[in-house]
Design an enzyme around this catalytic site. Structure first.
Site, short mmCIF file in Angstrom:
data_model
loop_
_atom_site.label_atom_id
_atom_site.label_comp_id
_atom_site.label_asym_id
_atom_site.label_seq_id
_atom_site.Cartn_x
_atom_site.Cartn_y
_atom_site.Cartn_z
N ASP A 214 -9.77 -4.17 -5.33
CA ASP A 214 -9.08 -3.04 -4.72
C ASP A 214 -9.29 -1.79 -5.58
O ASP A 214 -9.06 -1.82 -6.78
CB ASP A 214 -7.58 -3.36 -4.64
CG ASP A 214 -6.75 -2.29 -3.95
OD1 ASP A 214 -7.32 -1.27 -3.53
OD2 ASP A 214 -5.53 -2.50 -3.84
N SER B 100 0.83 -1.20 0.00
CA SER B 100 0.00 0.00 0.00
C SER B 100 0.87 1.26 0.00
O SER B 100 1.67 1.45 -0.92
CB SER B 100 -0.97 -0.04 1.18
OG SER B 100 -1.97 0.94 1.05
N HIS C 275 -7.98 -4.93 -1.10
CA HIS C 275 -6.81 -4.22 -0.60
C HIS C 275 -6.44 -4.72 0.79
O HIS C 275 -7.30 -4.96 1.62
CB HIS C 275 -7.10 -2.72 -0.55
CG HIS C 275 -5.90 -1.88 -0.27
ND1 HIS C 275 -5.03 -1.50 -1.26
CD2 HIS C 275 -5.42 -1.35 0.88
CE1 HIS C 275 -4.07 -0.76 -0.74
NE2 HIS C 275 -4.28 -0.66 0.56
#
Length: 308
Positions: free
Chosen positions: A251, A153, A281
């Protein structure tokens, strides 16, 4: 394929987020409260907390040694958390799994977080630790071969930015960049990528939440137009290290990661994009205990060792 049933069950059980402004201190405490006790964590040969003394200052690091050996390749890992959450503790299980599966020594970086530390403090910490690893190679038993950067991320954004910054400075020791569902374009206009619309709601990370979650970083001076903030803004990607870009079907950030992989390949950089179906995600952090997603660590190992 549909969202994995275990992920769907988890999301159904999540409480409704409280209204009002985000509270970084309370959110960090909540994350830390879910960290597994030490005796329940994946055992390794050695895990050591120390401090990297760098030009950016003293940076906490945690060093994971998978086995007894004379030398190791090294993977420097940057945790995710929208630049204001996450720690070496909340992502300890990810670093342990990376060390165990790849056989590399993993150095996890406790970089400074927004909003307390303004941009580019966190990025400077990550960059400085990579240079520190190269300089302290003998004491770390680095064998001088693999020196990879990896992150999930926002940590993926740091990994990509560190690889680019090192290239621009003529530091050519980084051999690989591994980006797990990276945040590579902090312009959150929903018309920029189809996945921002297709996966806008119901999959954990929601498109409407991207701006408030990243506001601490952006308000600290990080400009979304800066390629060190949004690596997709970099005009010339030639000469960057080979990349493994892992994305998740559900995501909102899926398409920007896959577009980055495509741009790298078009620039002549070896790039593999691997989409995990049924995942959302954060699956490496939260759902890598599922067999379908546990293989991400084996895929990472295979990418790092291809041709050897």
């Amino acid at each position: 394929m549909p969202l994995h049933p275990e992920i769907a069950r988890f999301l159904t059980g999540l409480p409704t987020p409280p209204g009002g402004p985000l509270d970084p201190v309370a959110m960090r405490a909540a994350d830390e409260a879910h960290v597994a006790p030490l005796d329940e964590r994946l055992p390794l040969h050695a895990v050591q907390d120390t401090t990297a003394k760098t030009p950016a200052g003293d940076v906490p690091v945690r060093i994971y040694t998978p086995a007894e050996a004379d030398g190791f390749g090294v993977l420097v890992y940057f945790h995710g958390g929208a630049f204001f959450l996450g720690s070496m503790e909340t992502h300890d299980h990810v670093a342990r799994s990376l060390a165990k599966e790849t056989g590399l020594k993993v150095v996890s970086v406790g970089y400074r977080l927004a909003p307390e530390a303004a941009f580019p403090a966190g990025l400077d910490d990550c960059h400085a630790v990579v240079r520190w690893v190269a300089e302290q190679g003998e004491s770390l038993a680095w064998d001088g071969t693999t020196l990879a950067v990896a992150g999930d991320s926002s940590g993926g954004a740091f990994a990509a930015a560190v690889a680019a910054r090192a290239h621009d400075e003529g530091f050519d020791r980084i051999t690989h960049q591994i980006l797990y569902y990276p945040s590579l374009d902090l312009d959150f206009d929903a018309d920029r990528y189809a996945s921002l619309r297709e996966n806008a709601e119901g999959y954990g990370l929601e498109t409407a939440g991207l701006k408030p979650f990243n506001a601490f970083y952006l308000d600290s001076g990080a400009d979304p137009a800066d390629p060190l903030v949004s690596p997709l803004k970099r005009a010339d990607l030639t000469g960057l290290p080979p990349a493994l870009v892992v994305t998740a079907q559900y995501d909102p950030l899926r398409d920007e990661g896959e577009f980055y992989g495509l741009r790298l390949a078009e620039a002549g950089v070896e790039a593999k994009v691997s989409r995990y179906e049924g995942a959302g995600h954060g699956f490496v952090q939260h759902f890598s205990w599922l067999p379908e997603y546990r293989r991400v660590f084996a895929e990472t190992r295979d990418f790092l060792t291809r041709g050897k």
